[in-house]
Design a protein around this motif. Structure first.
Motif, PDB file in Angstrom:
ATOM      1  N   ARG A 161     -27.133 -40.765 -26.674  1.00 22.00           N
ATOM      2  CA  ARG A 161     -25.859 -40.261 -27.204  1.00 22.00           C
ATOM      3  C   ARG A 161     -26.076 -39.102 -28.184  1.00 22.00           C
ATOM      4  N   THR A 162     -27.130 -38.316 -27.945  1.00 21.10           N
ATOM      5  CA  THR A 162     -27.382 -37.185 -28.823  1.00 21.10           C
ATOM      6  C   THR A 162     -27.026 -35.864 -28.154  1.00 21.10           C
ATOM      7  N   PHE A 163     -26.693 -35.890 -26.867  1.00 21.26           N
ATOM      8  CA  PHE A 163     -26.427 -34.650 -26.162  1.00 21.26           C
ATOM      9  C   PHE A 163     -24.980 -34.223 -26.367  1.00 21.26           C
ATOM     10  N   ARG A 164     -24.767 -33.201 -27.195  1.00 23.70           N
ATOM     11  CA  ARG A 164     -23.418 -32.692 -27.463  1.00 23.70           C
ATOM     12  C   ARG A 164     -22.451 -33.821 -27.811  1.00 23.70           C
ATOM     13  N   SER A 165     -22.853 -34.694 -28.681  1.00 18.67           N
ATOM     14  CA  SER A 165     -22.038 -35.882 -28.960  1.00 18.67           C
ATOM     15  C   SER A 165     -21.035 -35.694 -30.086  1.00 18.67           C
ATOM     16  N   ARG A 166     -21.267 -34.720 -30.973  1.00 17.38           N
ATOM     17  CA  ARG A 166     -20.378 -34.532 -32.119  1.00 17.38           C
ATOM     18  C   ARG A 166     -19.365 -33.436 -31.792  1.00 17.38           C
ATOM     19  N   VAL A 167     -18.088 -33.810 -31.836  1.00  8.17           N
ATOM     20  CA  VAL A 167     -17.039 -32.904 -31.350  1.00  8.17           C
ATOM     21  C   VAL A 167     -15.940 -32.723 -32.390  1.00  8.17           C
ATOM     22  N   VAL A 168     -15.554 -31.475 -32.623  1.00 10.15           N
ATOM     23  CA  VAL A 168     -14.454 -31.166 -33.530  1.00 10.15           C
ATOM     24  C   VAL A 168     -13.379 -30.386 -32.764  1.00 10.15           C
ATOM     25  N   GLY A 169     -12.129 -30.677 -33.050  1.00 14.23           N
ATOM     26  CA  GLY A 169     -11.022 -29.914 -32.484  1.00 14.23           C
ATOM     27  C   GLY A 169     -10.481 -28.957 -33.524  1.00 14.23           C
ATOM     28  N   ILE A 170     -10.357 -27.696 -33.164  1.00 19.64           N
ATOM     29  CA  ILE A 170      -9.835 -26.681 -34.078  1.00 19.64           C
ATOM     30  C   ILE A 170      -8.606 -26.027 -33.444  1.00 19.64           C
ATOM     31  N   ILE A 171      -7.520 -25.994 -34.205  1.00 21.47           N
ATOM     32  CA  ILE A 171      -6.282 -25.363 -33.744  1.00 21.47           C
ATOM     33  C   ILE A 171      -6.141 -24.025 -34.470  1.00 21.47           C
ATOM     34  N   PRO A 172      -6.478 -22.899 -33.821  1.00 19.65           N
ATOM     35  CA  PRO A 172      -6.315 -21.596 -34.471  1.00 19.65           C
ATOM     36  C   PRO A 172      -4.846 -21.200 -34.487  1.00 19.65           C
ATOM     37  N   ALA A 173      -4.374 -20.720 -35.620  1.00 19.58           N
ATOM     38  CA  ALA A 173      -2.949 -20.372 -35.740  1.00 19.58           C
ATOM     39  C   ALA A 173      -2.791 -19.126 -36.593  1.00 19.58           C
ATOM     40  N   ARG A 174      -2.069 -18.158 -36.085  1.00 25.21           N
ATOM     41  CA  ARG A 174      -1.771 -16.956 -36.870  1.00 25.21           C
ATOM     42  C   ARG A 174      -0.280 -16.669 -36.812  1.00 25.21           C
ATOM     43  N   TYR A 175       0.199 -16.041 -37.843  1.00 24.15           N
ATOM     44  CA  TYR A 175       1.632 -15.765 -37.952  1.00 24.15           C
ATOM     45  C   TYR A 175       2.013 -14.494 -37.197  1.00 24.15           C
ATOM     46  N   ALA A 176       1.133 -13.483 -37.265  1.00 26.64           N
ATOM     47  CA  ALA A 176       1.474 -12.142 -36.777  1.00 26.64           C
ATOM     48  C   ALA A 176       1.223 -11.987 -35.286  1.00 26.64           C
ATOM     49  N   SER A 177       1.993 -12.701 -34.471  1.00 25.79           N
ATOM     50  CA  SER A 177       1.903 -12.540 -33.023  1.00 25.79           C
ATOM     51  C   SER A 177       2.811 -11.394 -32.583  1.00 25.79           C
ATOM     52  N   SER A 178       2.294 -10.514 -31.736  1.00 28.91           N
ATOM     53  CA  SER A 178       3.082  -9.356 -31.301  1.00 28.91           C
ATOM     54  C   SER A 178       4.276  -9.773 -30.445  1.00 28.91           C
ATOM     55  N   ARG A 179       4.100 -10.822 -29.634  1.00 29.06           N
ATOM     56  CA  ARG A 179       5.172 -11.254 -28.740  1.00 29.06           C
ATOM     57  C   ARG A 179       6.123 -12.250 -29.402  1.00 29.06           C
ATOM     58  N   PHE A 180       5.609 -12.968 -30.433  1.00 27.60           N
ATOM     59  CA  PHE A 180       6.414 -14.034 -31.019  1.00 27.60           C
ATOM     60  C   PHE A 180       5.948 -14.280 -32.451  1.00 27.60           C
ATOM     61  N   PRO A 181       6.351 -13.412 -33.401  1.00 19.58           N
ATOM     62  CA  PRO A 181       5.934 -13.588 -34.801  1.00 19.58           C
ATOM     63  C   PRO A 181       6.368 -14.953 -35.350  1.00 19.58           C
ATOM     64  N   GLY A 182       5.465 -15.608 -36.077  1.00 19.36           N
ATOM     65  CA  GLY A 182       5.778 -16.897 -36.665  1.00 19.36           C
ATOM     66  C   GLY A 182       5.822 -18.044 -35.682  1.00 19.36           C
ATOM     67  N   LYS A 183       5.267 -17.848 -34.505  1.00 15.44           N
ATOM     68  CA  LYS A 183       5.356 -18.851 -33.436  1.00 15.44           C
ATOM     69  C   LYS A 183       4.890 -20.257 -33.837  1.00 15.44           C
ATOM     70  N   PRO A 184       3.777 -20.425 -34.564  1.00 22.34           N
ATOM     71  CA  PRO A 184       3.339 -21.796 -34.893  1.00 22.34           C
ATOM     72  C   PRO A 184       4.373 -22.599 -35.669  1.00 22.34           C
ATOM     73  N   LEU A 185       5.277 -21.905 -36.409  1.00 22.41           N
ATOM     74  CA  LEU A 185       6.244 -22.610 -37.258  1.00 22.41           C
ATOM     75  C   LEU A 185       7.589 -22.833 -36.588  1.00 22.41           C
ATOM     76  N   VAL A 186       7.763 -22.314 -35.375  1.00 23.92           N
ATOM     77  CA  VAL A 186       9.044 -22.488 -34.702  1.00 23.92           C
ATOM     78  C   VAL A 186       9.260 -23.980 -34.426  1.00 23.92           C
ATOM     79  N   GLU A 187      10.484 -24.427 -34.603  1.00 21.44           N
ATOM     80  CA  GLU A 187      10.768 -25.849 -34.419  1.00 21.44           C
ATOM     81  C   GLU A 187      11.015 -26.182 -32.950  1.00 21.44           C
ATOM     82  N   ILE A 188      10.382 -27.267 -32.529  1.00 20.62           N
ATOM     83  CA  ILE A 188      10.591 -27.825 -31.195  1.00 20.62           C
ATOM     84  C   ILE A 188      11.245 -29.191 -31.390  1.00 20.62           C
ATOM     85  N   LEU A 189      12.511 -29.277 -31.116  1.00 19.72           N
ATOM     86  CA  LEU A 189      13.281 -30.507 -31.348  1.00 19.72           C
ATOM     87  C   LEU A 189      13.018 -31.089 -32.734  1.00 19.72           C
ATOM     88  N   GLY A 190      13.122 -30.225 -33.732  1.00 25.82           N
ATOM     89  CA  GLY A 190      13.081 -30.698 -35.109  1.00 25.82           C
ATOM     90  C   GLY A 190      11.728 -30.750 -35.779  1.00 25.82           C
TER      91      GLY A 190
END
Length: 293
Positions: free
Chosen positions: A42-71
């Motif tokens: 259990r040493t082969f690539r066993s340690r795993v982290v999930g990273i959610i990259p988020a930026r505000y300045a999207s050219s197509r949808f500024p502030g997209k990470p903060l937009v509300e989806i059903l509240g």
């Protein structure tokens, strides 16, 4: 029967199991005995982290990470889904924006502040990885605009990468809907018989002589989620941009252009990401119809 033979359509779990079986067969490349010794320990690539990259300045949808989806803010929904994945030891949000950071901390997420100079989500994941105190073998880049990502898909791409020692990257595809065939926001993927990526494009690939969608051909839509070997992630950020990457504006093409292998699993996934403001209403309608809260 060839180890690279295809499998009939089925559930997400069936596709994932097939992908893992193919990946395990690829262990022959480094010697089956050595590979399974690593797996048993259990040493082969066993340690795993999930990273959610988020930026505000999207050219197509500024502030997209903060937009509300059903509240709820979209990034909160993504984080909650990611936390259900059994393969992830830790889930963090990587952002360069104070408003996103405050929002995420408000619902309990760990946040890593990153530089505004990051050119894409992969570079942001790498910077966040360097700032984490613990060392990890695999980094999962979880797109913040996939609020309905299934934990099973996250687990699937992690296990596929763990089972494919000659690959440095893994990702997922699903069936492309005909109405999305010529939408440049829907990235298409071609996969070989061994489950490795051949190419990604914003255009329809493969493209036949008629210039029309072939209803009998199994086109694939790329899902934004992807995982990397952590050592390769550092290498990736040091590689200069490549012609196909720049032309298509798809960061995963830099991996293929430099000759690295990318494992792909095929899954069933009905709800796709939020790319533009119009997608918010579509995904909310889907959630209501599916009784998702």
């Amino acid at each position: 029967m060839s180890i690279c033979s295809s499998s009939p359509s089925g559930s997400s779990k069936a596709w994932i199991v097939h992908g893992l079986a193919v990946g395990a067969a690829a262990a022959v490349a480094i010697g089956a005995h050595a590979y399974f010794v690593l797996r048993r320990s259990r040493t082969f690539r066993s340690r795993v982290v999930g990273i959610i990259p988020a930026r505000y300045a999207s050219s197509r949808f500024p502030g997209k990470p903060l937009v509300e989806i059903l509240g709820k803010p979209m990034i909160q929904r993504t984080w909650e889904r990611a936390k259900l994945a059994s393969t992830l030891e830790h889930v963090v949000v990587a952002t360069d924006d104070d408003n996103i950071a405050k929002c995420c901390q408000g619902f309990g997420a760990d946040v890593i502040m990153t530089s505004e100079s990051c050119r894409n989500g992969t570079e942001r994941c790498n910077e966040a990885l360097q700032k984490l105190q613990k060392k990890y073998d695999i980094v999962v880049n979880i797109q913040g605009d996939e609020p309905l990502i299934e934990p099973e898909i996250i687990d699937g791409i992690v296990k596929a990468l763990q089972a494919a020692p000659d690959a440095v990257f893994s990702t997922a595809v699903t069936a492309l809907k005909p109405e999305d065939a010529f939408d440049p926001n829907r990235v298409k993927c071609i996969v070989d018989n061994c489950g490795f990526a051949i190419y990604f494009s914003r255009g329809l690939v493969p493209y036949n002589k008629s210039g029309k969608v072939n209803p009998k051909f199994p086109y694939f839509l790329h899902l934004g989620i992807q995982s990397y070997d952590s050592n390769f992630l550092q290498t990736y950020t040091e590689l200069p941009p490549t012609p196909l990457q720049l032309e298509e504006d798809l960061e995963q093409l830099k991996v293929l252009e430099n000759g690295y292998k990318m494992k792909v699993i095929k899954v069933e996934h009905e709800a796709h990401g939020v790319d533009v403001p119009e997608d918010v209403e579509k995904i909310e309608s889907y959630m209501r119809e599916s009784h998702l809260t």
